[in-house]
Design an enzyme around this catalytic site. Structure first.
Site, short mmCIF file in Angstrom:
data_model
loop_
_atom_site.label_atom_id
_atom_site.label_comp_id
_atom_site.label_asym_id
_atom_site.label_seq_id
_atom_site.Cartn_x
_atom_site.Cartn_y
_atom_site.Cartn_z
N ASP A 167 0.85 -1.20 0.00
CA ASP A 167 0.00 0.00 0.00
C ASP A 167 0.88 1.24 0.00
OD1 ASP A 167 -2.90 1.07 0.66
OD2 ASP A 167 -1.50 2.23 1.88
N HIS A 195 -7.56 9.37 -2.04
CA HIS A 195 -6.99 9.34 -0.69
C HIS A 195 -7.97 9.91 0.35
CE1 HIS A 195 -2.73 9.11 1.18
NE2 HIS A 195 -3.62 8.92 2.11
N LYS A 235 -2.70 5.91 -4.33
CA LYS A 235 -3.82 6.82 -4.05
C LYS A 235 -3.56 8.18 -4.67
CE LYS A 235 -3.80 4.66 0.54
NZ LYS A 235 -2.39 4.46 0.85
N TYR A 262 2.91 9.75 -0.06
CA TYR A 262 3.95 9.17 0.80
C TYR A 262 5.36 9.44 0.26
CZ TYR A 262 0.01 6.39 2.66
OH TYR A 262 -1.18 5.98 3.20
N1 LIG Z 1 -5.63 6.12 3.59
C1 LIG Z 1 -5.14 6.85 4.56
O1 LIG Z 1 -5.53 8.02 4.79
C2 LIG Z 1 -4.07 6.27 5.42
C3 LIG Z 1 -3.68 6.94 6.60
C4 LIG Z 1 -2.68 6.35 7.39
C5 LIG Z 1 -2.12 5.14 7.00
N2 LIG Z 1 -2.49 4.52 5.82
C6 LIG Z 1 -1.91 3.24 5.38
O2 LIG Z 1 -2.08 2.29 6.43
C7 LIG Z 1 -0.79 1.78 6.80
C8 LIG Z 1 -0.78 1.42 8.26
O3 LIG Z 1 -1.09 2.53 9.06
P1 LIG Z 1 0.01 3.28 9.97
O4 LIG Z 1 1.34 3.08 9.34
O5 LIG Z 1 -0.47 4.66 10.18
O6 LIG Z 1 -0.11 2.57 11.36
P2 LIG Z 1 0.03 1.07 11.95
O7 LIG Z 1 0.38 0.09 10.91
O8 LIG Z 1 -1.20 0.84 12.75
O9 LIG Z 1 1.19 1.25 12.99
C9 LIG Z 1 2.51 1.48 12.61
C10 LIG Z 1 3.29 1.66 13.89
O10 LIG Z 1 3.24 0.46 14.65
C11 LIG Z 1 4.56 0.00 14.92
N3 LIG Z 1 4.52 -1.46 14.79
C12 LIG Z 1 4.39 -2.17 13.64
N4 LIG Z 1 4.39 -3.50 13.88
C13 LIG Z 1 4.52 -3.62 15.22
C14 LIG Z 1 4.60 -4.75 16.07
N5 LIG Z 1 4.53 -5.98 15.59
N6 LIG Z 1 4.73 -4.53 17.41
C15 LIG Z 1 4.80 -3.28 17.90
N7 LIG Z 1 4.73 -2.17 17.15
C16 LIG Z 1 4.61 -2.33 15.81
C17 LIG Z 1 5.44 0.67 13.89
O11 LIG Z 1 6.72 0.94 14.41
P3 LIG Z 1 8.06 0.44 13.62
O12 LIG Z 1 7.96 0.91 12.19
O13 LIG Z 1 9.16 1.07 14.40
O14 LIG Z 1 8.04 -1.07 13.74
C18 LIG Z 1 4.71 2.01 13.66
O15 LIG Z 1 5.06 2.93 14.68
C19 LIG Z 1 0.14 2.92 6.43
O16 LIG Z 1 1.48 2.54 6.42
C20 LIG Z 1 -0.42 3.33 5.10
O17 LIG Z 1 -0.03 2.42 4.08
C21 LIG Z 1 -3.48 5.09 5.05
#
Ligand SMILES: NC(=O)c1ccc[n+]([C@@H]2O[C@H](COP(=O)([O-])OP(=O)(O)OC[C@H]3O[C@@H](n4cnc5c(N)ncnc54)[C@H](OP(=O)(O)O)[C@@H]3O)[C@@H](O)[C@H]2O)c1
Length: 278
Positions: free
Chosen positions: A47, A110, A77, A52
């Site tokens: 994704d 997005h 997106k 990004y």
């Molecule tokens: N459409 C939208 O508006 C939108 C908005 C936000 C995000 N997204 C998409 O959704 C994806 C996921 O969301 P997100 O990146 O915001 O948040 P997330 O995946 O919920 O959380 C990422 C965080 O969790 C930590 N983490 C990951 N695996 C872990 C584990 N096994 N144990 C403990 N901590 C862990 C990571 O740290 P480390 O990297 O240090 O491991 C990072 O700080 C994004 O990367 C993006 O592709 C889309």
């Protein structure tokens, strides 16, 4: 329990993995490394987004993986400053160029950006690109049911996917049910609720992790899958990228799911799409 390892069929017949690798806040160089790791470990959905700033790195990783293009599901997106039919088309062409691919598997708007009022035209541009084979599936992100209704009434097509903020603190139960009724797949962003820093330490999550010999993150990812969502956790660390995919060898009980549902606060961590002005 293993049916959740099978991909989901979207409302247009396209087949999408239920779990993918998220790349928000992973820059071009780092994304090349982490996406290569994710693909090596078995992820088949990546994704990304023009916002990004990492599509070049993602594309390089896909090319370097040697995995045939049709075995990797690529989502990108269109950003808020490229709404409208012509601008969205140009944004898509630029994303394809940065990624070094001929088509996207899923292209999302997005944010609905309702103040601009152009999301229907933007969606029509994605539908046109789908006709031409540049996009396999047309979806959206951060859309409220009212935005989805308008898209459907003006284009005749329901988006295949709505990628929304969703985690146990903001579990979107009503929106998930509404999506299911209309054949739209819910994809959870921010699935680990890490913007709060506390979800993984919550008692129902920790208790289920102890009961199954899994990590709190694996329990939360499993909760998403068992609640019917596709999920795209992000980590920059190889061991966590691996951990986040190892979620198909256990099953949460009904009681565990309900206890995790009980963490719902009704408060978003991110922006409210209804008032999103960018
Ligand atoms: N459409 C939208 O508006 C939108 C908005 C936000 C995000 N997204 C998409 O959704 C994806 C996921 O969301 P997100 O990146 O915001 O948040 P997330 O995946 O919920 O959380 C990422 C965080 O969790 C930590 N983490 C990951 N695996 C872990 C584990 N096994 N144990 C403990 N901590 C862990 C990571 O740290 P480390 O990297 O240090 O491991 C990072 O700080 C994004 O990367 C993006 O592709 C889309």
């Amino acid at each position: 329990m293993n049916e959740l390892s099978a991909p989901i069929r979207l409302n247009d017949g396209v087949v999408m993995p239920r779990i993918g690798y998220g790349t928000y806040k992973v820059g071009d160089d780092e994304s090349q490394r982490t996406v290569e790791t994710a693909l090596e470990l078995g992820y088949r959905l990546v994704d990304t987004a023009e916002m990004y700033g990492n599509e070049v790195g993602v594309g390089r990783a896909v090319a370097a993986s040697g995995i045939p293009r049709d075995e990797v599901f690529l989502t990108s997106k269109v950003w808020n400053d490229h709404h409208g039919r012509d601008a969205a088309r140009r944004a898509l062409e630029q994303s394809l160029e940065r990624l070094g691919v001929d088509y996207l598997d899923l292209y999302l708007i997005h944010w609905p950006s309702p103040k601009q009022g152009l999301y229907t035209e933007t969606f029509q541009a994605i539908l046109d690109a789908k006709e031409e084979g540049l996009v396999r599936s047309a979806g959206v992100s951060n859309f409220l049911p009212e935005h989805l209704e308008r898209v459907r009434s003006e284009t005749g097509v329901w988006p295949s996917v709505n990628q929304i903020e969703l985690h146990p603190y903001f579990n979107q139960a009503d929106v998930r049910a509404w999506h299911a009724e209309h054949g739209i797949v819910t994809e959870s962003w921010g699935p680990l609720g890490q913007r709060t820093g506390s979800l993984l330490a919550e008692e129902p999550v920790a208790a289920a992790a102890a009961a199954h010999g899994k990590s709190p993150a694996q329990v939360v990812i499993r909760w998403h899958l068992q609640r019917g969502c596709a999920v795209i956790p992000k980590s920059a660390r190889a061991e966590r990228i691996a951990e986040n995919l190892e979620v198909f060898d256990f099953e949460l009980t009904g009681e565990e799911l309900t206890a995790i549902d009980g963490l719902h606060t009704g408060r978003r961590q991110g922006i409210d799409p209804g008032g999103h002005e960018r």
